[in-house]
Design a protein around this motif. Structure first.
Motif, short mmCIF file in Angstrom:
data_model
loop_
_atom_site.label_atom_id
_atom_site.label_comp_id
_atom_site.label_asym_id
_atom_site.label_seq_id
_atom_site.Cartn_x
_atom_site.Cartn_y
_atom_site.Cartn_z
N ASN A 157 15.42 -8.85 -9.86
CA ASN A 157 14.96 -10.20 -9.48
C ASN A 157 13.77 -10.14 -8.53
OD1 ASN A 157 16.54 -9.14 -7.34
ND2 ASN A 157 16.92 -11.20 -6.53
N LEU A 179 13.46 -13.84 -7.09
CA LEU A 179 14.16 -14.96 -7.70
C LEU A 179 15.34 -15.35 -6.82
CD1 LEU A 179 14.37 -14.01 -11.49
CD2 LEU A 179 13.16 -15.97 -10.53
N LEU A 185 20.25 -13.17 -11.22
CA LEU A 185 18.99 -13.47 -11.89
C LEU A 185 18.15 -12.21 -12.05
CD1 LEU A 185 18.02 -16.79 -10.03
CD2 LEU A 185 19.29 -16.51 -12.17
N LYS A 186 17.57 -12.04 -13.24
CA LYS A 186 16.73 -10.88 -13.50
C LYS A 186 15.52 -11.29 -14.33
CE LYS A 186 20.30 -7.27 -13.44
NZ LYS A 186 20.90 -6.14 -14.21
N ASN A 205 12.83 -15.47 -16.94
CA ASN A 205 14.17 -14.99 -16.64
C ASN A 205 15.16 -15.91 -17.34
OD1 ASN A 205 13.42 -16.93 -14.29
ND2 ASN A 205 15.67 -16.82 -14.17
N ASP A 206 16.02 -15.29 -18.14
CA ASP A 206 16.96 -16.05 -18.96
C ASP A 206 16.20 -17.07 -19.81
OD1 ASP A 206 19.41 -16.68 -19.99
OD2 ASP A 206 20.05 -17.93 -18.32
#
Length: 371
Positions: A157, A179, A185-186, A205-206
């Motif tokens: 993140n 993040l 979160l990554k 991210n995502d």
């Protein structure tokens, strides 16, 4: 030349990392990184000779581990970065490093194919881009218009801005951004914006896309739920400074105006599986190339959101009657390659990308020219 068979180039191991050599202006050159758990991995340097429809290649050893991402310096064609996996303390970690090709590697491209494959040279390690406090590195981004002295790594993140010193043999952390939010979160991908004096970064991210001001390392915009599933890749329009393309696991490609991120400007739904990458043509920004695990790459003509009309791409004598005023967005060719074709006519660009796609990816080719 239009009837020439595609040039096929096979790899000994599977590969997921491909990039154009941006500092090379005289040749059409791509770098491909392999993934093997049992043997030393390789970087294949592929030169495409579009006049003779042949490929020249060289092979360099990458003994550090299997390559998941590869990038090239915009200033020095011998310098590159890789993100790779290695085993440490019985666990797999993702690392990044800056490398230099051997000084005589170009001379090897004129050897027979067997010589370069059987006696590959080894990359020279310049420095690591690892900071154990920031986690696993997903990708490394070079400053697009710079002198090759600044890179950004995305690790878990964290977005980390590095200064490369002493001919890239030393790397120091200049600044970082993180993040923040619920869950783990990554970052999955990112793109350094070539506009605004290279002071902005877009990350995924995502299902979200975020914009960052690199001067303050603060978030400047966020597109929540930009895609229905994971966002795979991003790319900025090289000529229109506020336009950003994205793709993801929802099989869609979307185009955004980052000044108003409530809705995408345009959405394409040409693929039937995850879309892994999206790239603008650097010379003609209405040409957008997408690659998917449906085994197709599609070159689309996005004239309505481009900086120049479609008619500038082809000569008048190449247009049939009734085509001159036909400017709708459409796919002009299915299954080409990734990027890196500059200063070519539309016909040359399409042919070059098609041939290189066959050589680099081994995908099944489907040529689909729309009316």
């Amino acid at each position: 030349m239009e009837d020439d068979a595609p040039v096929i180039y096979g790899l000994e191991f599977q590969a997921r990392a491909l990039t154009a050599q941006t500092a090379e202006t005289d040749a059409i050159r791509f770098l491909v990184g392999t993934q093997s758990l049992k043997f030393d991995n390789q970087i294949h340097i592929i030169d495409f000779d579009d006049e003779n429809n042949i490929i020249n290649k060289n092979v360099l050893l990458h003994q550090a581990g299997e390559i998941w991402h590869i990038g090239t310096s915009p200033a020095d064609k011998a310098v590159l970065t890789t993100c790779y996996n290695k085993t440490s303390d019985n666990r797999v970690v993702s690392c990044a490093a800056v490398w230099r090709m051997p000084s005589d590697w170009e001379a090897g491209s004129h050897e027979s194919p067997d010589d370069s494959a059987n006696n590959p040279q080894t990359l020279e390690l310049l420095c690591h881009l690892d900071d154990s406090t920031h986690g696993n590195t997903a990708c490394v981004l070079w400053e697009p218009m710079g002198d090759g002295k600044h890179v950004i790594s995305l690790a878990d993140n964290h977005a980390i801005l590095w200064d490369l010193q002493e001919s890239s043999t030393q790397a120091t952390v200049s600044s970082t951004a993180s993040l923040e939010g619920k869950g783990q979160l990554k970052f999955t991908s990112g793109k350094w914006c070539p506009h605004h004096n290279c002071s902005q970064l877009a990350t995924a991210n995502d299902t979200a896309i975020r914009g960052w001001d690199l001067r303050t390392m603060s978030q400047i915009y966020c597109i929540e739920n930009a895609h229905g599933q994971l966002v795979r890749d991003l790319d900025f329009n090289p000529n229109r400074q506020y336009y950003l393309a994205s793709c993801g696991d929802d099989c869609k490609v979307k185009f955004w105006d980052i000044r108003n991120v409530q809705e995408p400007v345009k959405t394409l739904e040409e693929h039937s599986h995850w879309v892994w990458s999206v790239r603008y043509n650097h010379s003609h920004d209405q040409l957008v190339l997408t690659a998917s695990s449906d085994s197709r790459l599609i070159l689309s003509n996005m004239v309505s959101i481009s900086s120049e009309p479609f008619g500038h791409l082809v000569d008048d004598d190449e247009l049939s009657e009734g085509e001159e005023n036909h400017h709708e967005d459409k796919s002009v060719l299915s299954l080409l390659t990734e990027l890196g074709v500059r200063g070519l006519s539309l016909k040359q660009a399409v042919k070059t990308m098609a041939d290189t796609a066959a050589s680099s990816h081994g995908c099944r080719l489907k040529r689909k020219v729309s009316d």
